[in-house]
Design an enzyme around this catalytic site. Sequence first.
Site, PDB file in Angstrom:
ATOM      1  N   GLY A  76      -4.253   2.194   1.786  1.00  0.00           N
ATOM      2  CA  GLY A  76      -5.607   2.448   1.328  1.00  0.00           C
ATOM      3  C   GLY A  76      -6.072   3.784   1.851  1.00  0.00           C
ATOM      4  O   GLY A  76      -5.409   4.383   2.701  1.00  0.00           O
ATOM      5  N   CYS A 103       1.276   0.702   5.469  1.00  0.00           N
ATOM      6  CA  CYS A 103       0.348   1.783   5.833  1.00  0.00           C
ATOM      7  C   CYS A 103      -0.985   1.215   6.334  1.00  0.00           C
ATOM      8  O   CYS A 103      -1.026   0.610   7.398  1.00  0.00           O
ATOM      9  CB  CYS A 103       0.182   2.743   4.643  1.00  0.00           C
ATOM     10  SG  CYS A 103      -0.626   4.271   5.130  1.00  0.00           S
ATOM     11  N   HIS A 191       5.312   4.396   3.198  1.00  0.00           N
ATOM     12  CA  HIS A 191       5.121   3.801   1.864  1.00  0.00           C
ATOM     13  C   HIS A 191       6.475   3.491   1.223  1.00  0.00           C
ATOM     14  O   HIS A 191       7.073   4.350   0.590  1.00  0.00           O
ATOM     15  CB  HIS A 191       4.332   4.755   0.956  1.00  0.00           C
ATOM     16  CG  HIS A 191       2.889   4.824   1.314  1.00  0.00           C
ATOM     17  ND1 HIS A 191       1.939   3.986   0.763  1.00  0.00           N
ATOM     18  CD2 HIS A 191       2.229   5.599   2.197  1.00  0.00           C
ATOM     19  CE1 HIS A 191       0.764   4.260   1.278  1.00  0.00           C
ATOM     20  NE2 HIS A 191       0.904   5.232   2.159  1.00  0.00           N
ATOM     21  N   GLU A 193       6.994   1.828  -1.341  1.00  0.00           N
ATOM     22  CA  GLU A 193       6.888   1.728  -2.805  1.00  0.00           C
ATOM     23  C   GLU A 193       7.082   3.063  -3.514  1.00  0.00           C
ATOM     24  O   GLU A 193       7.263   3.096  -4.725  1.00  0.00           O
ATOM     25  CB  GLU A 193       5.536   1.115  -3.207  1.00  0.00           C
ATOM     26  CG  GLU A 193       4.311   2.006  -3.041  1.00  0.00           C
ATOM     27  CD  GLU A 193       3.742   2.026  -1.619  1.00  0.00           C
ATOM     28  OE1 GLU A 193       4.463   1.643  -0.673  1.00  0.00           O
ATOM     29  OE2 GLU A 193       2.580   2.445  -1.457  1.00  0.00           O
ATOM     30  N   GLY A 247       2.022   1.852 -32.268  1.00  0.00           N
ATOM     31  CA  GLY A 247       2.256   2.084 -30.841  1.00  0.00           C
ATOM     32  C   GLY A 247       2.966   0.896 -30.202  1.00  0.00           C
ATOM     33  O   GLY A 247       3.077  -0.176 -30.810  1.00  0.00           O
ATOM     34  N   ASP A 249       2.236  -1.108 -27.540  1.00  0.00           N
ATOM     35  CA  ASP A 249       1.518  -2.307 -27.106  1.00  0.00           C
ATOM     36  C   ASP A 249       1.175  -3.228 -28.278  1.00  0.00           C
ATOM     37  O   ASP A 249       1.387  -4.442 -28.213  1.00  0.00           O
ATOM     38  CB  ASP A 249       0.231  -1.931 -26.359  1.00  0.00           C
ATOM     39  CG  ASP A 249       0.514  -0.943 -25.243  1.00  0.00           C
ATOM     40  OD1 ASP A 249       1.670  -0.875 -24.799  1.00  0.00           O
ATOM     41  OD2 ASP A 249      -0.424  -0.245 -24.825  1.00  0.00           O
ATOM     42  N   LYS A 397       3.623  -1.423 -18.516  1.00  0.00           N
ATOM     43  CA  LYS A 397       4.196  -0.800 -19.717  1.00  0.00           C
ATOM     44  C   LYS A 397       5.726  -0.923 -19.796  1.00  0.00           C
ATOM     45  O   LYS A 397       6.275  -1.230 -20.852  1.00  0.00           O
ATOM     46  CB  LYS A 397       3.799   0.684 -19.724  1.00  0.00           C
ATOM     47  CG  LYS A 397       4.078   1.395 -21.012  1.00  0.00           C
ATOM     48  CD  LYS A 397       2.912   1.205 -21.939  1.00  0.00           C
ATOM     49  CE  LYS A 397       2.937   2.171 -23.105  1.00  0.00           C
ATOM     50  NZ  LYS A 397       1.659   2.104 -23.830  1.00  0.00           N
TER      51      LYS A 397
END
Length: 542
Positions: A76, A103, A191, A193, A247, A249, A397
């Site tokens: 954060g 973190c 981090h 990730e 598209g 989605d 996505k």
Amino acid sequence: MTELPTSAAAQAETPVEPAAATEQRPVLVVDFGAQYAQLIARRVREAGVYSEIVPHTASASDIAAKNPVGIILSGGPSSVYEEGAPALDTGVFDLGVPTLGICYGFQVMAQALGGEVAHTGLREYGATDAAVTGDGGVLLGGQPVEQNVWMSHGDQVAKAPEGFAVLASTGATPVAAFGSDERRFYGVQWHPEVKHSDYGQNVIENFLHKAAGLPADWNSGNVIAEQVERIRAQIGSGRVISALSGGVDSAVSTALVHEAVGDQLTAIFVDHGLLRKGEREQVENDYVASTGVRLVTIDAREQFLSALEGVSDPEQKRKIIGREFIRSFEAAERELVAEAAADGEPIRFLVQGTLYPDVVESGGGTGTANIKSHHNVGGLPEDLQFELVEPLRTLFKDEVRAIGRELGLPEAIVARQPFPGPGLGIRIVGEVTADRLEILRDADAIAREELTKAGLDGEIWQCPVVLLADVRSVGVQGDGRTYGHPIVLRPVSSEDAMTADWTRLPYDVLSKISNRITNEVREVNRVVLDVTSKPPGTIEWE
Ligand code: XMP
């Protein structure tokens, strides 16, 4: 049409939590208010484990009610010392759930469990050398002793809580990771990730699979099976419509609903004439062939062109395109609804391709952190009176693309780069006319073809091709003078379209595109490259 709540009201009345895409119990990522939580949740899913994000304001009982099998406290932007720093209900540590702090989350954990966090004034940002201490415990065991990790912190943990082993240190941070195999609590200052941390994904996987004992059994295949069941339960024998834009989605959400309820679904595709070459055919032929979906195409090309006549102002163009889109969609919808009512089966449901980031950014349905609201994500009218079907609400996505592939959708649709709703209308600088659209469509098709041929699609986020219709410059073609229009290439690299940099495309690819466009497209005698980042330039020119 029966009296049903409006789509906005229907959204407000639906249960606050995004419906879980899986009956599996989630790993919860507690969001301390930065951009990291979504990335962590994605990495957990990449490890084959279902994850959801909750705000740090969730109480321990809210969290317990979700039956988590693991908890990850995110990084954060704050210091634990700051007034109003995001806090956590420390009851979370009494739930007996394996927990990983990252973190800021690592420091929150240290403080809550009796360790010490210090404001030393020593900062570490970016790539940092870390050394694994001892055997590294379950979290870092088996990894190289020296590794490169990505840091971003001012405060640091000065003392690990009682019963915790120090698992790593750096030059400036003696306690850079700690853990208790007995309690199954772990933390890292860096981090894991972000891809810049050498063994980051390995840290996350060790936590999930070894510390928490979770199998890697979450994948697109089981999402499809579960969603199909959910959609059937929601729609029953009712009828449903979907707006197909071409598209990713809308294509995947429509295909999922079709898989679930077959011909109870009708897809509506509005051809506004601002599409790129081959897009309508892609939907009408390839998409329909691969899904078998019942499709109604509205040919609104004339309607849009005449509404755009004489208009050059970008904002006005956008408004006109939005308005005409709604008009065409509503006309189709009225017709279908009347037809369906004559059969005695009113249409009650509307499919939307809302994604998980939209849900999270709208406050995650939790009423907090409302960054932006994504009602009517597809740009549909606010007062359409339907119950929404949103099968992608818990997905990112890349997961949506994987599901699209699994459902057998054409690669050209599944791998599509972002394309704006107003289409080529905002890529013609100047008035939009049929002739100008033709020029742009031809130039765009060449650029896309060459980029694909050069294998660059995966490297660029998108490459708008723009026609400067009100600009002319002198050229020479054959033996004659020309006075044609420039085409702008705008290849960009980006993570989320909020910021972007121009992509350094190989010169030979640029040269090929330029040669072909100036040779093959009448009216174009110059091709230029946009080398502006965002900010200050936006991705689209209008
Ligand atoms: P900008 O030009 O704002 O674009 O840097 C950011 C991203 O959004 C897309 N874009 C749109 N998408 N309707 C859309 O659905 C729009 O009106 C619109 N305008 C821009 C753009 O292609 C880029 O991916």
